[in-house]
Design a protein around this motif. Structure first.
Motif, short mmCIF file in Angstrom:
data_model
loop_
_atom_site.label_atom_id
_atom_site.label_comp_id
_atom_site.label_asym_id
_atom_site.label_seq_id
_atom_site.Cartn_x
_atom_site.Cartn_y
_atom_site.Cartn_z
N ALA A 82 5.93 -5.46 -4.41
CA ALA A 82 5.95 -4.00 -4.38
C ALA A 82 5.50 -3.40 -5.71
O ALA A 82 5.46 -2.18 -5.85
N GLY A 83 5.18 -4.26 -6.70
CA GLY A 83 4.70 -3.77 -7.97
C GLY A 83 5.78 -3.46 -8.98
O GLY A 83 5.50 -2.89 -10.04
N GLY A 92 3.24 5.76 -3.50
CA GLY A 92 4.42 6.49 -3.91
C GLY A 92 5.20 7.12 -2.78
O GLY A 92 5.93 8.10 -2.97
N VAL A 93 5.09 6.54 -1.58
CA VAL A 93 5.80 7.06 -0.41
C VAL A 93 7.24 6.59 -0.46
O VAL A 93 7.50 5.39 -0.59
N TYR A 116 12.65 0.23 -1.86
CA TYR A 116 11.21 0.06 -1.90
C TYR A 116 10.75 -0.53 -0.58
O TYR A 116 11.53 -1.10 0.19
N TRP A 117 9.47 -0.39 -0.30
CA TRP A 117 8.91 -0.86 0.97
C TRP A 117 8.84 -2.38 1.00
O TRP A 117 8.42 -3.02 0.04
N ARG A 118 9.26 -2.94 2.13
CA ARG A 118 9.22 -4.39 2.34
C ARG A 118 8.46 -4.67 3.63
O ARG A 118 8.29 -3.79 4.48
N GLU A 129 0.83 -1.20 0.00
CA GLU A 129 0.00 0.00 0.00
C GLU A 129 0.87 1.27 0.00
O GLU A 129 0.59 2.23 -0.72
N MET A 130 1.92 1.25 0.79
CA MET A 130 2.82 2.41 0.84
C MET A 130 3.54 2.58 -0.51
O MET A 130 3.78 3.70 -0.96
#
Length: 579
Positions: free
Chosen positions: A340-341, A215-216, A229-231, A210-211
């Protein structure tokens, strides 16, 4: 005769130090080297900026590693450093570095005190300086810790603020409170969102995804040029921070806890209330901490564990059980990127049975007639390289250059002739001597006295039956099969093309297929030939048996990856020395 070529190593520790520190160190080392009569070439100047000299940071010191490679190839006969602590902060690391140089008859000279390890009695001085450097490091740690505790007691903050806060770098000279943190309102809302999402039952991975969608920017420093990237692990560590409930815990980080357990130390944790930094209430914070995480099964045993690599990123693949209890290989790193897309359409999993089918296909191909004949031709070519005459002439040239240098040096000692002209001639001859020595070492390394009969015996003894049987789990334990795959295959990589198709690249060490151990030893020197396969793995229909198709094969001669062999040998030696 001593070769008058030397290397310089410079280093500074923190980002706050200026890059001119490196320049100053190099300048001082050049001056001292010149006084010793050494020539410094630019390619033999190595440096590391903003890197600690502790043993744990050795892998980050690229310049130091390049210096070690130069030392290993004996391209220099001396190493100059500004002070011994630049090579290593710990007494053990400095002693190991000096011992490494001593084994290769290379002197180590410090520019600050001009201590030369080749001089009698200076080994004791080096040991004392190493002890003082270790003591100074320990004292610096204690002073830093006391200073940080003092700042916390006076109401200030230490360290870089976590996500949701900003750092106020202004110092209050009147109170000595140090730096302070302030709440970043926009990021604080995101922190509250993550706590609420976790409290409602959302997984760490869902929050990370979600984060990423929003785009955070990830708070974790990126390790690659692609960016961070967010993990799931990032979110988990973030939600464990006590500062979000307005409490800073000194010695409360997970890293500090891990380090204290590893060193068997008892570390006292001290709480410092910071109500002005509270983002969530105690009830929500405790609820999130009480939610159990996913249990990870560790210690999974299989011949393929840590032996297959991802063809996209090169990382080692992980083995897991699928929902229907099928053993699957997948790349954990690419899986995180996909969640993470960043790799939305990439398939990452492959059945372990498919991987074993590729391995068995490679083993079957090794003993084919065309492979045997091509392998024999390569070995014959390597063995027939008649470099004995070239080796003899190069050795004679080396001896003649050495005699000329000694003769000119004797003239300098007697004061005969033009000093500058003789010195320039000696320097020119020393350069030729160094190049001749490197060529001589390469020729001696390539010399191979393997006979045609030994080659024929080696090729005829190649068999895959022995290995094919050993790779069955019902014959030997998975741990032994794992070591066997490591020995036979230098590389196994795959890329998933579709649900039923994948492409594999397999590198086989052909010399390992000789039954007799002495034959493997002989052909590791001149006949370390690899055979690379491109294999297409597919299933004609769902649930059917895996099928393999050979796309391409290519032999890799030893000289094509000799640098890789030398680097591996050096890395193994460094591990044994510095670990």
């Amino acid at each position: 005769m001593e070769y008058k070529y030397a290397a310089i190593y410079a280093r500074y520790s923190t980002d706050s130090q200026s890059a001119t520190s490196i320049e100053d160190q190099i300048r001082r080392c050049r001056e001292v080297a010149a006084s010793y009569g050494y020539t410094i070439h630019d390619e033999h100047i190595y440096s590391d900026a903003a890197v600690s000299g502790k043993q744990t940071a050795l892998h980050q010191r690229a310049g130091f590693k390049q210096l070690l490679k130069t030392i290993d190839r004996q391209k220099v006969s001396a190493v100059f450093i500004d002070e011994f602590s630049r090579a290593g902060r710990s007494m053990k690391m400095l002693a190991d570095f000096a011992h490494l140089l001593s084994k290769r008859n290379i002197r180590l000279v410090s520019a600050d005190k001009q201590i030369d390890t080749s001089a009698p009695g200076n080994e004791l001085i080096l040991a004392l300086l190493g002890g003082l450097s270790s003591y100074e490091l320990a004292q610096t740690k204690q002073r830093t810790a006391r200073g940080m505790e003092g700042v916390l007691k006076r109401g200030g903050m230490v360290g870089y603020p976590p996500f949701g806060y900003t750092l106020d770098e202004k110092l209050d000279d009147s109170t000595g409170n140090g730096a302070t943190w302030s709440i970043h309102e926009e990021n604080a809302k995101l922190v509250r969102f993550m706590f609420e999402a976790r409290a409602s039952g959302r997984s760490y991975q869902w929050i990370a995804t979600e984060m990423q969608k929003r785009g955070v920017p990830c708070p974790r420093r990126a390790r690659t040029v692609e960016g961070g990237y967010w993990r799931a692990s990032t979110v988990k560590q973030l939600l464990m921070r006590t500062i979000y409930r307005g409490m800073f815990v000194w010695n409360g980080s997970e890293y500090t806890k891990y380090k204290s357990r590893k060193e068997n130390k008892v570390v006292e944790q001290v709480e410092y209330p910071r109500p002005e930094l509270r983002l969530v209430d105690d009830e929500l914070w405790k609820k999130v901490q009480g939610i159990p995480g996913k249990t990870i099964r560790r210690g999974f045993k299989h011949p393929l564990v840590h032996r297959v690599r991802c063809g996209l990123c090169g990382n080692t693949c992980t083995l897991k059980h699928s929902a229907v209890k099928v053993k699957m290989l997948y790349c954990a790193s690419c899986d995180l990127k996909k969640r993470a897309g960043l790799l939305p359409d990439q398939l990452l999993e492959i059945g372990a049975k498919g991987a074993m089918a590729v391995i068995q296909a490679a083993l079957q191909e090794v003993v084919q007639t065309d492979v045997r004949e091509a392998y024999k031709a390569i070995l014959t070519e390597v063995a027939s390289r008649d470099n004995k005459e070239h080796l003899h002439s190069t050795r004679s040239k080396f001896e003649q250059l050495d005699k000329q240098i000694k003769g000119l040096a004797r003239l300098l000692t007697l004061g005969v002739g033009d000093v500058d002209e003789i010195s320039q001639k000696i320097e020119s001859l020393q350069r030729q001597l160094l190049e001749c020595r490197a060529e001589l070492q390469e020729l001696e390394k390539e010399s191979n006295d393997v006979t045609p009969e030994e080659i024929d015996m080696h090729v005829q003894s190649m068999s895959n039956d022995f290995f094919s049987k050993l790779l069955r789990e019902d014959v030997i334990p998975p741990e032994q099969g794992n070591e066997l795959i490591k020995r036979i295959f230098s590389s196994i990589r795959f890329v998933k093309l579709s649900r039923a198709d994948s492409t594999w690249t397999v590198e086989v060490n052909l010399h390992e297929f000789a039954h007799q151990r002495d034959q493997r030893r002989i052909f590791r020197n001149g006949g370390r030939v690899r055979l690379t396969y491109e294999v297409h793995l597919y299933r004609p229909r769902s649930g059917s048996v895996y099928q393999t198709k050979l796309v391409e094969k290519r032999f890799i001669k030893p000289e094509e990856y000799q640098q890789e062999i030398d680097d591996d040998d050096l890395d193994n030696e460094l591990k044994s020395i510095f670990d």
